[in-house]
Structures are given as C-alpha cells and as structure tokens.
Design an enzyme around this catalytic site. Structure first.
Site, mmCIF file in Angstrom:
data_model
loop_
_atom_site.group_PDB
_atom_site.id
_atom_site.type_symbol
_atom_site.label_atom_id
_atom_site.label_comp_id
_atom_site.label_asym_id
_atom_site.label_seq_id
_atom_site.Cartn_x
_atom_site.Cartn_y
_atom_site.Cartn_z
ATOM 1 N N GLU A 24 5.290 1.329 -8.018
ATOM 2 C CA GLU A 24 4.216 0.072 -8.222
ATOM 3 C C GLU A 24 4.789 0.093 -6.731
ATOM 4 O OE1 GLU A 24 2.314 -2.148 -9.178
ATOM 5 O OE2 GLU A 24 1.601 -1.443 -11.236
ATOM 6 N N GLU A 44 3.229 -1.160 -3.639
ATOM 7 C CA GLU A 44 3.519 -3.117 -2.898
ATOM 8 C C GLU A 44 3.812 -3.159 -1.602
ATOM 9 O OE1 GLU A 44 4.014 -5.102 -6.703
ATOM 10 O OE2 GLU A 44 2.191 -4.799 -7.551
ATOM 11 N N GLU A 54 1.930 -10.172 0.566
ATOM 12 C CA GLU A 54 2.851 -9.703 1.791
ATOM 13 C C GLU A 54 4.215 -9.395 0.682
ATOM 14 O OE1 GLU A 54 4.981 -13.256 4.205
ATOM 15 O OE2 GLU A 54 2.895 -13.957 3.057
ATOM 16 N N GLY A 96 6.194 -5.438 -8.258
ATOM 17 C CA GLY A 96 6.116 -4.367 -10.299
ATOM 18 C C GLY A 96 4.441 -4.912 -10.834
ATOM 19 N N ASP A 119 0.713 -16.611 -21.473
ATOM 20 C CA ASP A 119 -0.611 -17.439 -21.090
ATOM 21 C C ASP A 119 -1.480 -16.710 -22.121
ATOM 22 O OD1 ASP A 119 -2.860 -19.026 -19.390
ATOM 23 O OD2 ASP A 119 -0.709 -19.292 -18.398
#
Length: 138
Positions: A54, A58, A104, A38, A76
């Site tokens: 995405e 990925e 990975e 994502g 954050d």
C-alpha cells in the site's frame, strides 16, 4: 448497521526529518481528506506485505514495515474497517508521487498536520501514539 463483515486494513506511519508521509484520499471513504498511506489486506496477504504494498501503490515510496503502532476501528453505514497502523522506515529520499487511491502524496511537517482536513480519528491517533504533540493539532 453496516452492509457487510469487518474488513482488515493497514496504515503506514512514516516519519522522517520531522515530517509525516501523508496522502489525500482520492476515493471514499474520506475522499479529499488527508490520511496515512494504507488500505485493505488482500486475501492470503500478510499484514506486513500489505503495508509495504500500500505504501508503494499510494506514494511510489519503498519502505520496510516495523512494529505495530496501534489500531483503530471505523464504521459507517457502508463499511466496517479494522485498521492496523505500523511504523514504517522509508528506504529512499525520493519525493512521494500519488498513485492508486491517492489524489496527492506529500511529506507534511508535523507542525502543519493540524491545519489539514484529516480523516476521522487520525489526529487523536497521532497524538495518542506520540507521532505529533497535541499543540500541533488545533
């Protein structure tokens, strides 16, 4: 307080043969941790298109975006992400190959997910939405 406005992101929840398609993050936030494929929704892009893009970027895997499974919000000091996670149907039996932000990519058996270092909140999300039973996330 975060440094900017909330950003819309998407995630792809693909389950096949009792395995979840996962990526180990190659960038922050969560570098080195396991997650679902994502990322950010680009300007002018639909969330459905972003999920499919995405997923391919990925993992190298093509898929079809299904219904919204749920959402999660992560903040954050450096970011504020609103992440919409969608069910995905994978269109081939090709083994995933990490690309773009992923270090990975793999089909992970549902019973082994609890042994991985997961991004914050993923374990609870997977249990809450019935992707994996609680006992596999020890």
């Amino acid at each position: 307080m975060t440094s900017g406005r909330p950003e819309l992101c998407v995630g792809a929840i693909a389950v096949r043969d009792e395995c979840l398609l996962m990526v180990r993050r190659g960038r922050q936030p969560g570098i080195g941790l396991w997650s679902v494929p994502g990322g950010h929704v680009e300007a002018g892009e639909s969330v459905v298109s972003a999920v499919v893009r995405e997923l391919a970027e990925e993992t190298g895997v093509d898929g079809v975006c299904g219904p919204l499974m749920g959402w999660i919000e992560r903040t954050d000091i450096d970011y504020h992400h609103v992440i919409l996670d969608f069910e995905v149907t994978v269109l081939s039996d090709d083994w995933p190959v990490a690309g773009n932000d992923a270090a990975e990519a793999a089909w992970v058996p549902l019973g082994e997910i609890g042994g991985l270092d997961l991004v914050d909140g993923l374990a609870a999300f997977l249990v809450e939405h019935g992707v994996t039973p609680p006992l596999t996330l020890l």
